[in-house]
Design a protein around this motif. Structure first.
Motif, PDB file in Angstrom:
ATOM      1  N   ALA A 182       0.869  -1.185   0.391  1.00 14.59           N
ATOM      2  CA  ALA A 182       0.163   0.074  -0.175  1.00 14.59           C
ATOM      3  C   ALA A 182       0.953   1.111  -0.110  1.00 14.59           C
ATOM      4  O   ALA A 182       2.254   1.121   0.136  1.00 14.59           O
ATOM      5  N   ARG A 183       0.381   2.525  -0.250  1.00 13.81           N
ATOM      6  CA  ARG A 183       1.144   3.687  -0.226  1.00 13.81           C
ATOM      7  C   ARG A 183       1.505   3.893   1.261  1.00 13.81           C
ATOM      8  O   ARG A 183       2.893   4.376   1.395  1.00 13.81           O
ATOM      9  N   ASN A 184       0.885   3.515   2.235  1.00 17.26           N
ATOM     10  CA  ASN A 184       0.958   4.063   3.629  1.00 17.26           C
ATOM     11  C   ASN A 184       1.171   2.715   4.518  1.00 17.26           C
ATOM     12  O   ASN A 184       0.325   1.956   4.331  1.00 17.26           O
ATOM     13  N   GLN A 185       2.072   2.634   5.365  1.00 14.16           N
ATOM     14  CA  GLN A 185       2.136   1.644   6.526  1.00 14.16           C
ATOM     15  C   GLN A 185       0.753   1.690   7.426  1.00 14.16           C
ATOM     16  O   GLN A 185       0.298   2.800   7.809  1.00 14.16           O
ATOM     17  N   PRO A 186       0.024   0.507   7.545  1.00 16.69           N
ATOM     18  CA  PRO A 186      -1.215   0.665   8.267  1.00 16.69           C
ATOM     19  C   PRO A 186      -1.061   0.838   9.749  1.00 16.69           C
ATOM     20  O   PRO A 186       0.179   0.875  10.277  1.00 16.69           O
ATOM     21  N   GLU A 187      -1.934   1.398  10.467  1.00 18.40           N
ATOM     22  CA  GLU A 187      -1.984   1.634  11.895  1.00 18.40           C
ATOM     23  C   GLU A 187      -3.258   1.111  12.395  1.00 18.40           C
ATOM     24  O   GLU A 187      -4.309   1.623  11.839  1.00 18.40           O
ATOM     25  N   PRO A 188      -3.250   0.288  13.114  1.00 21.61           N
ATOM     26  CA  PRO A 188      -2.005  -0.421  13.762  1.00 21.61           C
ATOM     27  C   PRO A 188      -1.559  -1.360  12.663  1.00 21.61           C
ATOM     28  O   PRO A 188      -2.239  -2.050  11.896  1.00 21.61           O
ATOM     29  N   SER A 189      -0.308  -1.947  12.772  1.00 22.72           N
ATOM     30  CA  SER A 189       0.252  -2.602  11.830  1.00 22.72           C
ATOM     31  C   SER A 189       0.202  -4.118  12.166  1.00 22.72           C
ATOM     32  O   SER A 189      -0.068  -4.334  13.395  1.00 22.72           O
ATOM     33  N   ASN A 190       0.112  -5.054  11.356  1.00 27.40           N
ATOM     34  CA  ASN A 190      -0.165  -6.609  11.543  1.00 27.40           C
ATOM     35  C   ASN A 190       1.284  -7.126  11.825  1.00 27.40           C
ATOM     36  O   ASN A 190       2.083  -7.287  10.643  1.00 27.40           O
ATOM     37  N   ASP A 191       1.322  -7.627  13.021  1.00 29.15           N
ATOM     38  CA  ASP A 191       2.957  -8.158  13.271  1.00 29.15           C
ATOM     39  C   ASP A 191       3.181  -9.388  12.363  1.00 29.15           C
ATOM     40  O   ASP A 191       4.155  -9.569  11.963  1.00 29.15           O
TER      41      ASP A 191
END
Length: 264
Positions: free
Chosen positions: A44-53
């Motif tokens: 994706a263009r941006n890191q997800p929040e929260p990220s999936n470990d």
């Protein structure tokens, strides 16, 4: 919605990539493949929040021509191969007003995101799939490929129709060489973005959420099942198609729309 526990590790040892995999149906698909044991990568263009470990993230703007090669080189460098490619990235950013309101830029952006990005990623990953005579490519299209909403999303609909056609043609070429190619065409999916759209319609027209939902379903010509799909329902279909249980399936479009398309 709970994932099916019957096949918990059927993708163990497989490496999967889901584009647009940080939200909506893409996130649900990534979670489903991870649950089945695949090493799962999302872009994706941006890191997800929260990220999936449990998921490996690669930042990429796949509407740009060079991004596919960058993603492929990073995946192959880190994991050595790719077994499952889910081209989920897509979007309809155009506004209402019909054909006359659409600019050349509207058309070009829709084609880049919804058709050319999948083509470029397939081109980047297919050689190593063909070399090992195995792999699965799943294109996420849309029922708008055959049921276009001309007033607001015509470029998106046309691009998705092209994706369905391309997917069928590609399957004829590579299925004899061990790579399965499939299309999944959802109808309306109840993503967070869809919920926000429903809320906007509700507020601007002084409707309840239920009435706004019905307004959208009516615009689609009705959904016989009575509601949009949950992202996990689309993910469950993709998880099955990516699995060895679907080993004889290739070259086919699977519609998941609650009966929205009114014809056979």
């Amino acid at each position: 919605m709970q994932h099916n526990q019957e096949y918990p590790q059927e993708l163990a040892g497989k490496v999967a990539l889901v584009t647009g995999g940080t939200k909506g149906a893409g996130k649900a698909i990534a979670d489903r493949l991870l649950h089945a044991g695949a090493k799962t990568i999302v872009t994706a263009r941006n890191q997800p929040e929260p990220s999936n470990d449990g998921v490996h993230f690669i930042a990429a703007d796949l509407s740009k021509r060079e991004a596919a090669e960058t993603v492929a080189s990073k995946v192959l460098e880190k994991f050595g191969r790719l077994d499952i490619l889910v081209n989920n990235l897509g979007g309809a950013e155009t506004h209402g007003g019909g054909f006359a309101a659409l600019s050349n830029k509207d058309w070009e952006e829709a084609l880049q995101i919804n058709l050319l990005a999948p083509v470029r990623l397939d081109k980047a990953f297919l050689p190593q799939m063909l070399e090992k005579n195995s792999g699965v490519i799943i294109h996420i299209a849309s029922i708008q490929g055959r049921l276009p909403l001309y007033d607001s999303t015509l470029p998106y609909a046309a691009a998705k129709a092209g994706l369905v056609n391309y997917s069928k043609g590609l399957s004829k070429e590579v299925s004899p060489k061990g790579v399965r190619v499939l299309t999944v065409s959802p109808g309306w999916i109840l993503t967070d973005a869809a919920k926000r759209m429903t809320e906007r319609i509700s507020q601007s027209n002084n409707l309840t959420i239920e009435e706004a939902t019905q307004t959208i379903m009516t615009a689609l010509g009705g959904i016989p099942y009575g509601r949009p799909a949950f992202p996990e329902e689309v993910a469950e279909l993709v998880g099955f198609l990516a699995s060895p249980r679907a080993g004889y399936l290739t070259g086919t479009e699977y519609v998941i729309d609650g009966g929205t398309i009114p014809t056979i």
